[in-house]
Enzyme design. Structure first.
Site, PDB file in Angstrom:
ATOM      1  N   ASP A  17       0.835  -1.214   0.000  1.00  0.00           N
ATOM      2  CA  ASP A  17       0.000   0.000   0.000  1.00  0.00           C
ATOM      3  C   ASP A  17       0.864   1.257   0.000  1.00  0.00           C
ATOM      4  O   ASP A  17       1.962   1.259   0.560  1.00  0.00           O
ATOM      5  CB  ASP A  17      -0.934  -0.023   1.221  1.00  0.00           C
ATOM      6  CG  ASP A  17      -2.051   0.998   1.104  1.00  0.00           C
ATOM      7  OD1 ASP A  17      -2.380   1.408  -0.025  1.00  0.00           O
ATOM      8  OD2 ASP A  17      -2.598   1.395   2.158  1.00  0.00           O
ATOM      9  N   ASN A  65     -10.895  -2.763  -5.396  1.00  0.00           N
ATOM     10  CA  ASN A  65     -10.071  -1.847  -6.198  1.00  0.00           C
ATOM     11  C   ASN A  65     -10.667  -1.566  -7.586  1.00  0.00           C
ATOM     12  O   ASN A  65     -10.251  -0.622  -8.258  1.00  0.00           O
ATOM     13  CB  ASN A  65      -8.628  -2.355  -6.324  1.00  0.00           C
ATOM     14  CG  ASN A  65      -7.812  -2.239  -5.053  1.00  0.00           C
ATOM     15  OD1 ASN A  65      -6.919  -3.040  -4.782  1.00  0.00           O
ATOM     16  ND2 ASN A  65      -8.086  -1.219  -4.221  1.00  0.00           N
TER      17      ASN A  65
HETATM   18  C1  IPE Z   1      -5.471  -2.653   0.065  1.00  0.00           C
HETATM   19  O1  IPE Z   1      -5.129  -1.349  -0.187  1.00  0.00           O
HETATM   20  C2  IPE Z   1      -5.484  -3.444  -1.212  1.00  0.00           C
HETATM   21  C3  IPE Z   1      -4.186  -3.698  -1.801  1.00  0.00           C
HETATM   22  C4  IPE Z   1      -3.035  -3.330  -1.336  1.00  0.00           C
HETATM   23  C5  IPE Z   1      -4.206  -4.463  -3.024  1.00  0.00           C
HETATM   24  P1  IPE Z   1      -6.230  -0.218  -0.450  1.00  0.00           P
HETATM   25  O2  IPE Z   1      -5.488   1.041  -0.681  1.00  0.00           O
HETATM   26  O3  IPE Z   1      -7.161  -0.669  -1.515  1.00  0.00           O
HETATM   27  O4  IPE Z   1      -7.026  -0.199   0.929  1.00  0.00           O
HETATM   28  P2  IPE Z   1      -7.844   0.970   1.644  1.00  0.00           P
HETATM   29  O5  IPE Z   1      -8.804   1.510   0.630  1.00  0.00           O
HETATM   30  O6  IPE Z   1      -6.847   1.999   2.082  1.00  0.00           O
HETATM   31  O7  IPE Z   1      -8.491   0.306   2.813  1.00  0.00           O
HETATM   32  C1  IPE Z   2      -1.560   0.086  -3.357  1.00  0.00           C
HETATM   33  O1  IPE Z   2      -1.308   1.460  -3.418  1.00  0.00           O
HETATM   34  C2  IPE Z   2      -1.808  -0.522  -4.713  1.00  0.00           C
HETATM   35  C3  IPE Z   2      -3.170  -1.047  -4.909  1.00  0.00           C
HETATM   36  C4  IPE Z   2      -4.144  -0.997  -4.052  1.00  0.00           C
HETATM   37  C5  IPE Z   2      -3.448  -1.660  -6.184  1.00  0.00           C
HETATM   38  P1  IPE Z   2      -2.510   2.509  -3.441  1.00  0.00           P
HETATM   39  O2  IPE Z   2      -2.872   2.778  -4.853  1.00  0.00           O
HETATM   40  O3  IPE Z   2      -3.627   2.078  -2.580  1.00  0.00           O
HETATM   41  O4  IPE Z   2      -1.779   3.776  -2.818  1.00  0.00           O
HETATM   42  P2  IPE Z   2      -2.425   4.856  -1.854  1.00  0.00           P
HETATM   43  O5  IPE Z   2      -3.000   4.115  -0.695  1.00  0.00           O
HETATM   44  O6  IPE Z   2      -3.474   5.574  -2.637  1.00  0.00           O
HETATM   45  O7  IPE Z   2      -1.276   5.729  -1.483  1.00  0.00           O
HETATM   46 MG    MG Z   3      -4.102   2.412  -0.634  1.00  0.00          MG
END
Ligand code: IPE
Ligand code: IPE
Ligand code: MG
Length: 237
Positions: A17, A65
């Protein structure tokens, strides 16, 4: 941390993340953050395999996602394709067995074909098992398991009174694998976001204020050291 070399636990999960925030910090589009994240995924996966992790489960794309803007989902799908093509080309000498957990039927036919190819090409590898959680959701996984079991009962192949935790686990994507010992979430968020809901029952959680593209092999060592400092009780004393 150099030279500390505490043995890693058998199964580590990582919620990758912080790619989006990393991109923002660097005044770049989110897709570039995902590219940097994918590059780091390669680094950390190889490092985990080298230090003797037996199972590594990486959360790459959740069932939630899909709600992101179409261009971001598209960029992620392109990255997955690039990575899997590269895995077929370069990754196969790593002795890593790649498995996919999640509902991969939702992906495009060409991505599904690559998923099948990588699964098959690495099936005989004897080293680390890399579970890639793609279109994965812990709730969806449990519902699917319940549905499959119910269908077997309806077909007369099983009896409802035979269902217990051991049997139920056999219907999960992670059937036959040990539960994660350690789950690491970088980025600063301290939540599970639908990752391995059943399997995390007694996992140790380590949260770091580091964005995923900045997460280094030393941070994995550090998480392992924190894991060793914990006392796991599993409900006992
Ligand atoms: C969790 O991260 C999912 C993955 C890392 C694939 P998200 O960024 O989607 O989670 P939330 O929305 O912060 O809970
Ligand atoms: C994790 O990084 C990747 C996926 C969930 C696919 P994010 O895209 O959630 O990054 P932040 O949380 O917006 O910084
Ligand atoms: Mg995220």
């Amino acid at each position: 941390m150099q030279g500390v070399a505490l043995p890693p636990p058998a199964h580590i999960g990582i919620i990758m993340d912080g790619n989006g925030r990393w991109a923002k910090q660097h005044f770049q589009p989110r897709s570039l953050g995902h590219r940097a994240g994918a590059q780091n995924f390669r680094t950390i996966t190889r490092y985990a395999s080298r230090i003797g992790v037996k199972y590594l489960t990486i959360y790459a794309f959740s069932t939630e996602n899909w709600t992101r803007p179409a261009d971001e989902v598209g960029a992620l799908m392109r990255l997955f394709k690039d990575y899997l093509q590269e895995a077929l080309r370069d990754f196969m000498d790593e002795n890593i067995r790649v498995r996919f957990i999640g509902d991969v039927a939702a992906f495009s036919p060409d991505l599904q074909a690559l998923i099948a190819e990588v699964t098959q090409a690495s099936a005989t590898k004897t080293g680390m098992v890399l579970n890639l959680a793609m279109n994965y959701g812990g709730r969806a996984e449990i519902v699917e398991a319940a549905k499959t079991f119910a269908q077997k009962v309806e077909a007369g192949a099983c009896h409802s009174q035979d269902l217990d935790e051991t049997l139920f686990e056999q219907y999960l994507y992670t059937a036959g694998q040990p539960s994660p010992d350690l789950i690491i979430r970088p980025s600063g968020e301290q939540r599970v976001s639908n990752f391995l809901l059943w399997q995390c029952a007694y996992a140790e959680f380590v949260f770091f204020d580091i964005l995923w593209p900045d997460f280094k092999p030393e941070d994995l060592d550090r998480a392992i050291a924190i894991y060793h400092s914990r006392q796991r009780r599993f409900g006992g004393v």
